[in-house]
Write a protein that holds these residues in place. Structure first.
Motif, mmCIF file in Angstrom:
data_model
loop_
_atom_site.group_PDB
_atom_site.id
_atom_site.type_symbol
_atom_site.label_atom_id
_atom_site.label_comp_id
_atom_site.label_asym_id
_atom_site.label_seq_id
_atom_site.Cartn_x
_atom_site.Cartn_y
_atom_site.Cartn_z
ATOM 1 N N VAL A 1 0.842 -1.208 0.000
ATOM 2 C CA VAL A 1 0.000 0.000 0.000
ATOM 3 C C VAL A 1 0.870 1.248 0.000
ATOM 4 O O VAL A 1 0.589 2.225 -0.687
ATOM 5 C CB VAL A 1 -0.969 -0.020 1.196
ATOM 6 C CG1 VAL A 1 -1.679 1.325 1.316
ATOM 7 C CG2 VAL A 1 -1.991 -1.133 1.033
ATOM 8 N N LEU B 1 0.762 4.196 -2.843
ATOM 9 C CA LEU B 1 0.614 5.620 -2.555
ATOM 10 C C LEU B 1 1.742 6.421 -3.184
ATOM 11 O O LEU B 1 1.512 7.491 -3.772
ATOM 12 C CB LEU B 1 0.602 5.854 -1.045
ATOM 13 C CG LEU B 1 -0.605 5.345 -0.266
ATOM 14 C CD1 LEU B 1 -0.438 5.651 1.214
ATOM 15 C CD2 LEU B 1 -1.895 5.947 -0.792
ATOM 16 N N ILE C 1 -8.806 0.851 -2.823
ATOM 17 C CA ILE C 1 -8.416 1.566 -1.613
ATOM 18 C C ILE C 1 -8.688 3.055 -1.818
ATOM 19 O O ILE C 1 -8.581 3.566 -2.933
ATOM 20 C CB ILE C 1 -6.944 1.331 -1.234
ATOM 21 C CG1 ILE C 1 -5.995 1.845 -2.312
ATOM 22 C CG2 ILE C 1 -6.685 -0.124 -0.935
ATOM 23 C CD1 ILE C 1 -4.523 1.756 -1.909
ATOM 24 N N THR C 2 -9.061 3.698 -0.748
ATOM 25 C CA THR C 2 -9.349 5.133 -0.777
ATOM 26 C C THR C 2 -8.321 5.845 0.070
ATOM 27 O O THR C 2 -8.066 5.444 1.216
ATOM 28 C CB THR C 2 -10.760 5.427 -0.241
ATOM 29 O OG1 THR C 2 -11.719 4.743 -1.048
ATOM 30 C CG2 THR C 2 -11.046 6.919 -0.261
ATOM 31 N N SER C 3 -7.709 6.869 -0.476
ATOM 32 C CA SER C 3 -6.727 7.647 0.279
ATOM 33 C C SER C 3 -7.165 9.104 0.333
ATOM 34 O O SER C 3 -7.622 9.665 -0.664
ATOM 35 C CB SER C 3 -5.333 7.538 -0.350
ATOM 36 O OG SER C 3 -5.285 8.161 -1.606
ATOM 37 N N SER D 1 -5.640 12.777 1.607
ATOM 38 C CA SER D 1 -4.390 13.402 2.008
ATOM 39 C C SER D 1 -4.550 14.896 2.238
ATOM 40 O O SER D 1 -5.298 15.577 1.525
ATOM 41 C CB SER D 1 -3.316 13.192 0.932
ATOM 42 O OG SER D 1 -3.016 11.825 0.785
ATOM 43 N N THR E 1 -1.491 11.042 4.863
ATOM 44 C CA THR E 1 -2.458 10.303 4.069
ATOM 45 C C THR E 1 -3.122 9.222 4.920
ATOM 46 O O THR E 1 -2.437 8.432 5.577
ATOM 47 C CB THR E 1 -1.794 9.636 2.861
ATOM 48 O OG1 THR E 1 -1.146 10.628 2.064
ATOM 49 C CG2 THR E 1 -2.824 8.903 2.001
ATOM 50 N N VAL F 1 -5.518 5.897 4.689
ATOM 51 C CA VAL F 1 -5.922 4.900 3.696
ATOM 52 C C VAL F 1 -6.957 3.970 4.305
ATOM 53 O O VAL F 1 -6.760 3.432 5.394
ATOM 54 C CB VAL F 1 -4.710 4.081 3.221
ATOM 55 C CG1 VAL F 1 -5.150 3.030 2.207
ATOM 56 C CG2 VAL F 1 -3.668 4.991 2.595
ATOM 57 N N SER G 1 -9.763 0.654 3.084
ATOM 58 C CA SER G 1 -9.882 -0.350 2.026
ATOM 59 C C SER G 1 -11.326 -0.749 1.791
ATOM 60 O O SER G 1 -12.160 -0.679 2.698
ATOM 61 C CB SER G 1 -9.071 -1.598 2.389
ATOM 62 O OG SER G 1 -9.648 -2.263 3.502
#
Length: 296
Positions: free
Chosen positions: A51, A55, A171-173, A175, A180, A182, A184
């Motif tokens: 992950v 990123l 996955i969603t991040s 920032s 950041t 994260v 899932s």
């Protein structure tokens, strides 16, 4: 006769007490439990590492295709964690400029193809990452501060593989500058033997850039739940921040971490040490500690 009965009662009571204490005592840790704890611990480290790489790849793609171009910068960000140069395509759906605030959204696709352009086809990515994003840049001259950058990204995968591990799902991040978070959605790692692990939870990745890339640093915290590749449920808590440095970047291993994992009622702690770029780590299950050599 009465004294005999009393003695027999005392003896019986002692046996009952011994039996109760024996039942309450934790059973000895078996070699299988230690082996299973090791497998789950490695899976968790692989999950966090892949992950982190995703990123870094998508953020550099965003810099290359958006942030730098929007500021008319001549700087180039073409060095990726894997020393590959993927094909990057972008599609912007909305761009607005209001005073010192720039917002835009769209999709960036980062395509590594079959990995043949990479120096090590086994360790470097193949396939595609699709990053659907919304970015806000606030350019402030107050105290000569750098622009503030925040973005929300949903990252999906198309035949994406790294270190012989396939990453699928979403996955969603989110920032703000270098921090950041994260989460899932049905994210899964699949291994060459067909086994897989999937997880839910939130991890926070804080990136500390430096003048020299080898001094860059990632600090990771958070917790996870999921199903391991051996089919057992696990709960993971990062009790001591995971630290990656640029000096150990290509190894895929952290230089410092304590991860506590509970699975099948057994608690294990994975310790990668205190800052040395080596391949050794320790898994402690209750009071049984054993050193291992990492292959990631």
């Amino acid at each position: 006769m009465k004294s005999v009965c009393v003695r027999m009662s005392v003896i019986a009571g002692c046996f009952v007490m011994i039996w109760i204490l024996a039942c309450n005592r934790q059973h000895p840790i078996t070699s299988q439990e230690i082996e299973e704890s090791q497998t789950i611990a490695i899976g968790n480290i692989q999950l966090v590492a892949i992950v982190k790489d995703v990123l870094e790849i998508t953020q550099r793609g965003l810099l290359t295709e958006g942030l730098l171009k929007s500021n008319n910068s001549t700087k180039e960000y073409t060095t990726y964690p894997t020393e590959c140069k993927p094909v990057i395509t972008s599609n912007y759906t909305n761009i607005t400029h209001n005073g010192d605030t720039l917002t835009y959204s769209g999709t960036i696709t980062i395509d590594y193809g079959d990995g043949s352009a990479c120096t090590d086809s086994l360790k470097t990515p193949t396939g595609k990452l699709i990053d659907t994003f919304f970015v806000t840049i606030i350019d402030s001259d107050i105290n000569k501060r750098s622009p503030s950058v925040s973005y929300l990204a949903t990252i999906s995968f198309e035949n994406f593989q790294k270190d012989n591990i396939i990453l699928s799902g979403t996955i969603t991040s989110q920032s703000v500058d270098q921090i950041t978070t994260v989460t899932s959605e049905d994210a899964r790692l699949t291994y060459t033997d067909g086994s897989s692990t999937f997880w839910n939870g939130a991890l926070t990745y804080v990136y500390h850039p430096s003048e020299y890339k080898e001094d860059d640093c990632w600090i990771i915290s958070g917790s996870l739940t999921g199903i391991s590749r051996i089919g057992t449920a696990f709960m993971t808590s990062i009790s001591k921040d995971i630290i990656y440095t640029g000096r150990c970047q290509n190894s895929g291993r952290p230089v410092s971490v304590n991860i506590e994992i509970i699975s099948n009622g057994v608690t294990s702690v994975t310790d990668y040490g205190n800052g040395i770029c080596d391949t050794l780590y320790t898994v402690t299950v209750r009071e049984a500690a054993k050193k291992y050599k990492s292959d990631i």
